[in-house]
Design an enzyme around this catalytic site. Structure first.
Site, PDB file in Angstrom:
ATOM      1  N   HIS A 201       0.798  -1.234   0.000  1.00  0.00           N
ATOM      2  CA  HIS A 201       0.000   0.000   0.000  1.00  0.00           C
ATOM      3  C   HIS A 201       0.832   1.286   0.000  1.00  0.00           C
ATOM      4  CE1 HIS A 201       0.590   0.040   4.391  1.00  0.00           C
ATOM      5  NE2 HIS A 201       0.132   1.259   4.402  1.00  0.00           N
ATOM      6  N   LYS A 205       5.952   5.416  -1.753  1.00  0.00           N
ATOM      7  CA  LYS A 205       6.888   6.263  -0.997  1.00  0.00           C
ATOM      8  C   LYS A 205       8.300   6.195  -1.561  1.00  0.00           C
ATOM      9  CE  LYS A 205       4.424   6.498   3.377  1.00  0.00           C
ATOM     10  NZ  LYS A 205       4.382   6.120   4.787  1.00  0.00           N
ATOM     11  N   HIS A 230       2.307   9.768  -2.556  1.00  0.00           N
ATOM     12  CA  HIS A 230       2.734   8.352  -2.593  1.00  0.00           C
ATOM     13  C   HIS A 230       1.594   7.465  -3.081  1.00  0.00           C
ATOM     14  CE1 HIS A 230       0.802   8.070   1.425  1.00  0.00           C
ATOM     15  NE2 HIS A 230       0.754   6.782   1.222  1.00  0.00           N
ATOM     16  N   HIS A 261      -6.090   4.143  -0.156  1.00  0.00           N
ATOM     17  CA  HIS A 261      -6.102   3.777   1.272  1.00  0.00           C
ATOM     18  C   HIS A 261      -6.148   4.999   2.193  1.00  0.00           C
ATOM     19  CE1 HIS A 261      -1.713   4.138   0.533  1.00  0.00           C
ATOM     20  NE2 HIS A 261      -1.607   4.473   1.809  1.00  0.00           N
ATOM     21  N   HIS A 262      -5.956   6.214   1.633  1.00  0.00           N
ATOM     22  CA  HIS A 262      -6.092   7.422   2.457  1.00  0.00           C
ATOM     23  C   HIS A 262      -7.387   8.182   2.184  1.00  0.00           C
ATOM     24  CE1 HIS A 262      -2.284   7.357   4.556  1.00  0.00           C
ATOM     25  NE2 HIS A 262      -1.676   7.031   3.426  1.00  0.00           N
ATOM     26  N   ASP A 290      -4.474   0.605   8.540  1.00  0.00           N
ATOM     27  CA  ASP A 290      -3.388   1.583   8.368  1.00  0.00           C
ATOM     28  C   ASP A 290      -3.341   2.559   9.553  1.00  0.00           C
ATOM     29  OD1 ASP A 290      -1.328   2.857   6.961  1.00  0.00           O
ATOM     30  OD2 ASP A 290      -2.706   4.223   5.957  1.00  0.00           O
TER      31      ASP A 290
END
Ligand SMILES: [Fe+2]
Ligand SMILES: [Fe+2]
Length: 358
Positions: A201, A205, A230, A261-262, A290
């Site tokens: 995930h 980065k 990222h 995922h954010h 997360d």
């Protein structure tokens, strides 16, 4: 072949004649065999030593735990490639064969079984399990990250663990309507895809400048904006795969997790500001894992929170962040996630100590 010498084929059949026949044929070819009279006995033998029973030959109809139940139980608890399951069937059982394969059986043999056919199938099974799983290649980006930022690697492993458990709970314990019907009968596929995506995930980065990524302190608003990319950078790296394999569900799931995922349930997340069920379920599961791991891990600018404190923070301060239904399941199993976090915290301290001694 190495596996052939080390591993024992587990034969599960309630018919003594079949057990004896298979045993004698395989033993003639110097393949070790262990037998069980029903699915339950077979499962217990396998469970006691999965590594030494990499191949299982199982009958379908047995009075105590039939073949279907056996396969379902094994696949719920053990990740392929082990055990390689060959189902013994009779003519006319095609529908059940399809069900077995769907549940995760690898192959089937229709009775009557000739010695030649039996040995060929078992040899094929040994060959398959000895092949390297391409998923091991996932270790490459992980190792690259480790050389730069051990935190992100450990974090990704933790997120994989929490996401995997949460996705299993979601499938097993609820009628959560948002799970694709195709996954309902294949717990393994659903959780496996989510696990791989969770592990990857934060790979984006790698594309963030080191000075920002590894800054020993809080980010400025500008730096935060760059860090946020990222998600899109990781997703961009997958575009080629998506285009080449448009029907692959695992690539689709990984893409969803890497990119979204954010995102937040209330639409205030990034990068696309998706809202509610616009966010794929895979990303909604990983979002919870997360945040839970981020809170329970020590950062340079703050100490870690205990798992209990992390749960409190998630309940009180993360209003609107998570899918309420999935978050409810997560909280219903707070003791399980607390225990997992505590064991991971201990494991990580040991891991960091080991690496710092190198
Ligand atoms: Fe992230
Ligand atoms: Fe993360």
């Amino acid at each position: 072949m190495d596996d052939e010498k080390k591993s024992t084929v587990l034969v599960i059949d309630d018919d003594a004649l079949v057990r004896n026949y298979i045993s004698s044929v395989l033993k003639k070819f110097h393949i070790a065999v262990e037998t069980a009279e029903n699915g339950e006995e077979g499962y217990n033998i396998f469970k006691a030593s999965p590594e030494s029973h990499k191949i299982v030959i199982v009958d379908l109809m047995m009075s105590v735990m039939g073949g279907l139940e056996f396969i379902e139980k094994v696949r719920k608890n053990y990740m392929p490639p082990y055990p390689y399951i060959i189902v013994l069937t009779s003519k006319g059982e095609e529908d059940i064969v399809a069900e077995c394969l769907d549940l995760g059986a690898n192959d089937f043999l229709t009775k009557p079984i000739t010695p030649k056919l039996l040995v060929t199938y078992v040899r094929k099974a040994f060959k398959t399990i000895s092949m390297i799983d391409p998923n091991l290649l996932l270790e490459i980006p992980t190792k690259l990250m480790e050389s730069k930022d051990l935190y992100t690697v450990l974090h990704s492993e933790n997120v994989r663990l929490y996401s995997s458990v949460l996705s299993k709970l979601l499938l097993q314990e609820t009628d959560y309507v948002d799970i694709d019907e195709a996954y309902r009968n294949s717990l393994y596929d659903f959780t496996y895809e989510i696990e791989v995506g969770a592990l990857l995930h934060d790979t984006g980065k790698i594309a963030i400048p080191d000075l920002i990524w590894m800054k020993p302190g809080r980010y400025s608003p500008e730096e935060r904006k760059i860090m946020e990319t990222h998600t899109t950078k990781g997703a961009l790296a997958m575009t080629n795969l998506i285009n080449r394999y448009p029907t692959s569900t695992i690539i689709k799931t990984c893409y969803e997790i890497v990119r979204w995922h954010h995102e937040r349930w209330d639409g205030k997340g990034y990068p696309d500001g998706l809202k509610g069920k616009e966010i794929p379920i895979s990303a909604r599961i990983v979002a919870i894992a997360d945040v839970f791991d981020a809170l329970t891990t020590r950062r340079i600018y703050r100490n870690e929170y205990s798992p209990e404190q992390a749960l409190e923070i998630m309940i009180n301060e993360e209003d609107g962040h998570f899918d309420p239904e999935i978050f409810k399941i997560f909280l219903q199993h707070d003791k399980l996630f607390t225990a997992l976090a505590k064991s991971r915290m201990t494991a990580q301290i040991l891991e960091i100590q080991k690496l710092s001694k190198l």
